[in-house]
Design a protein around this motif. Sequence first.
Motif, PDB file in Angstrom:
ATOM      1  N   ALA A 119       9.750  38.896  11.846  1.00 18.94           N
ATOM      2  CA  ALA A 119       9.690  39.986  12.815  1.00 18.94           C
ATOM      3  C   ALA A 119      11.085  40.554  13.047  1.00 18.94           C
ATOM      4  N   GLU A 125      12.934  35.078  13.042  1.00 13.99           N
ATOM      5  CA  GLU A 125      11.707  34.957  13.845  1.00 13.99           C
ATOM      6  C   GLU A 125      10.527  35.422  13.013  1.00 13.99           C
ATOM      7  N   ASP A 129       4.224  34.598  14.030  1.00 11.96           N
ATOM      8  CA  ASP A 129       4.307  34.096  15.404  1.00 11.96           C
ATOM      9  C   ASP A 129       4.313  35.245  16.408  1.00 11.96           C
ATOM     10  N   THR A 130       5.032  36.316  16.074  1.00 10.26           N
ATOM     11  CA  THR A 130       5.068  37.476  16.959  1.00 10.26           C
ATOM     12  C   THR A 130       3.688  38.109  17.083  1.00 10.26           C
ATOM     13  N   GLN A 133       1.257  36.212  19.251  1.00 15.26           N
ATOM     14  CA  GLN A 133       1.501  36.388  20.673  1.00 15.26           C
ATOM     15  C   GLN A 133       1.134  37.794  21.152  1.00 15.26           C
ATOM     16  N   ARG A 134       1.444  38.810  20.337  1.00 11.48           N
ATOM     17  CA  ARG A 134       1.328  40.188  20.798  1.00 11.48           C
ATOM     18  C   ARG A 134       0.025  40.884  20.382  1.00 11.48           C
ATOM     19  N   TYR A 358       6.330  46.258  20.161  1.00 12.05           N
ATOM     20  CA  TYR A 358       7.099  45.649  19.078  1.00 12.05           C
ATOM     21  C   TYR A 358       7.471  46.683  18.015  1.00 12.05           C
TER      22      TYR A 358
END
Length: 406
Positions: A119, A125, A129-130, A133-134, A358
């Motif tokens: 990300a 990162e 994973d981003t 979560q988003r 994002y």
Amino acid sequence: MIAIILLIAFIALLAWVVYAAGPKFALKRFGGALIVLLLVTFGVSAMLKLASADEATQQALEELGVSRNSEPCVSALGVGASVDDVNECVEERGLDQNVFAQYGTWVEQVVIDRDLGFAFYKNREKLSDTMRQRLPRTAWLFLYSQITALLIAVPLGIWSAYQANRGGRNFPRWLLPVGIGILLLIGLFGGFRLTSLFALIIAVGAIYSIVAGGRLADNNTNFLAFALLSIPVFVLAETLRYAFAIERDVYQLTGYEPWSAGAFEHFKSIWLPALVLGMAASPVYLRLLRADMIQNLQQDFVSVAKAKGMSNTHILLRHVLRPSTVTLMTVLGLNIAQLVNGAIVVEFIYDLDGMGSYLIQAFSRREFFAVQTIVALVAALFILTNTVIDVMYTAVDPRVKAEDDK
């Protein structure tokens, strides 16, 4: 748990659609969608490769003495990156290859290795994973906003079409537009309480005129649809945020709450953003459904149904609504792109930290790899949704398949 239920429901819907349309027809549509998806993702990859760098990145390229192919890596790592870090990034992403080989590397990484990359490359990162979560925040926002839009548009569209060119109570047609104009003036120069009181009076009057029926109900419904259509999403979002979150503290600006926090807390954290997007989308749905229903109400099968003694409700819901939803279904699929634009604004205003927020961060930090993957996923969602809707046409109106087979 909720996500699993929705996934099972989607698979069941897809199976029913394929069964209703026929495997041959569905395979033809999904095969064409796959070709379109490959062309779109390749186009995104090519455009990102040709994207120009800003002045700081161009200066960093010259100082490091690396090729222009390294530009995305320099942008992601920052102007203080070392030559070794840049070269490692270039090799990892296949930027030293031509555009076709680079696209093949990306497809292998995403589809075969199931590695979405980073990300934020500098922080290492992971994008997966981003997204974990988003993505649920944006997905729930999309779902709730579309449900809200349909709950507003479908009943009003049916009622407005039924009341078009009918008699009824004779109120002045200019009353509602003039009232809204006065409301705007009060909002500019008056206090919040006076504005709220006058808005309540107008809302009660508008609801009464619509429920009372007749041509005025159709006129007022159309006027309200055009009024909502003319309001930009960010204006509507800021207005409702001020009214419900700042002045009256009805909506808490505390960010998104997942289902694990409880159903009440979840809906409490997202109902106002969903209402904003739903209100923004509903006028288009309402107008299209009204126009199709008015046209279908003039067909011969409606006269036959009336001659058989069927009730108006049965005719509207059973014989007129079903063929009138074809255009509505089309716009529902096409509206995904508009929803992405609206979600970016709404998530920023209501601090939801979803995929829209994002994307803004990724563009500002020139994270080209992540942008490519996100845009490709949005394109895949857009194409898949429209393909499913295209196949669903045959379930709603079998004439679509008959015409396609000619």
